[in-house]
Structure formats: structure tokens, C-alpha cells
Scaffold this motif. Structure first.
Motif, mmCIF file in Angstrom:
data_model
loop_
_atom_site.group_PDB
_atom_site.id
_atom_site.type_symbol
_atom_site.label_atom_id
_atom_site.label_comp_id
_atom_site.label_asym_id
_atom_site.label_seq_id
_atom_site.Cartn_x
_atom_site.Cartn_y
_atom_site.Cartn_z
ATOM 1 N N ILE A 88 0.856 -1.181 0.000
ATOM 2 C CA ILE A 88 0.000 0.000 0.000
ATOM 3 C C ILE A 88 0.896 1.236 0.000
ATOM 4 N N LYS A 89 0.688 2.099 -0.992
ATOM 5 C CA LYS A 89 1.496 3.310 -1.123
ATOM 6 C C LYS A 89 0.999 4.372 -0.146
ATOM 7 N N ASP A 91 -0.325 7.221 -0.864
ATOM 8 C CA ASP A 91 -1.606 7.805 -1.285
ATOM 9 C C ASP A 91 -2.793 6.868 -1.070
ATOM 10 N N SER A 93 -3.245 3.808 -2.448
ATOM 11 C CA SER A 93 -3.489 2.850 -3.515
ATOM 12 C C SER A 93 -2.696 1.566 -3.255
ATOM 13 N N LYS A 94 -3.265 0.452 -3.685
ATOM 14 C CA LYS A 94 -2.658 -0.857 -3.485
ATOM 15 C C LYS A 94 -2.033 -1.303 -4.795
ATOM 16 N N VAL A 95 -0.768 -1.726 -4.763
ATOM 17 C CA VAL A 95 -0.069 -2.159 -5.968
ATOM 18 C C VAL A 95 0.490 -3.565 -5.777
#
Length: 105
Positions: A88-89, A91, A93-95
Motif C-alpha cells: 500500500i502506497k 496515497d 493505492s494498493k499495488v
């Protein structure tokens, strides 16, 4: 419903089954059935009637769905089949992350 680590357009390698060792691009992901359709893998012959789009009809090759556990995602940066992690970044968002080299997908 299972969570798939592969998505449409990902390059994968088949690690089990009749098409062992083949590589291809995911054409469709079917998360409800935990299956994926990979280009050039699990190809079957199918009889097709003549239609407006295909005026001749005949026998065509069709890719069949295979189980998602039989494929492994190929990392775009290290070009090796690798397991997938998630991060999880800042911001929110999950990558997806390569477990071998740490690159993001």
C-alpha cells in the motif's frame, strides 16, 4: 470469489498441467471461477457455423480457460516468473509487487 493475482494483459508462464512451460498473455480473467484464458495455451478445436462475420465457418482454434493456480506472473523488470506481493502506497493505492526484485506491476 477468489482474488486473482493476474489481470488481463499480464504476461504469465504455465507452471502445471498439459501446457507446462508455455508463456502467453492473459486474454481474460474469470475471478468467480478462479480461471484465466491465456493466449496460445489450452487450445481446442471447435466447429463453427457460418455467420455474417465468418461466412465460411469450419473448424477454428479456441483458447480454453485454465486454473489460475497453474500460472505464474512474469515480472516486467526482471523477466522471471515470480510470486506476487501487495504493497500500500502513501496515497492509499494498493499495488502488486514482485517478490524477487521488488518492482511494482
Amino acid at each position: 470469489m477468489a482474488k486473482l493475482n493476474v489481470k488481463k494483459g499480464d504476461k504469465v508462464k504455465v507452471i502445471a498441467g498439459k501446457s507446462l512451460g508455455k508463456e502467453g498473455v492473459v486474454l481474460r480473467a474469470l475471478p468467480k471461477e478462479n480461471r484465466v484464458v491465456v493466449e496460445g495455451v489450452a487450445v481446442a478445436k471447435k466447429s463453427q457455423r457460418p455467420t455474417a462475420a465468418n461466412s465460411r465457418g469450419g473448424i477454428v482454434d479456441v483458447e480454453q480457460a485454465i486454473d489460475a493456480s497453474n500460472v505464474m506472473l512474469i515480472c516486467p523488470s526482471c523477466s522471471k516468473p515470480s510470486r506476487v506481493g501487495h504493497k500500500i502506497k502513501e496515497d492509499g493505492s494498493k499495488v502488486r509487487v514482485c517478490k524477487k526484485c521488488g518492482a511494482e506491476f
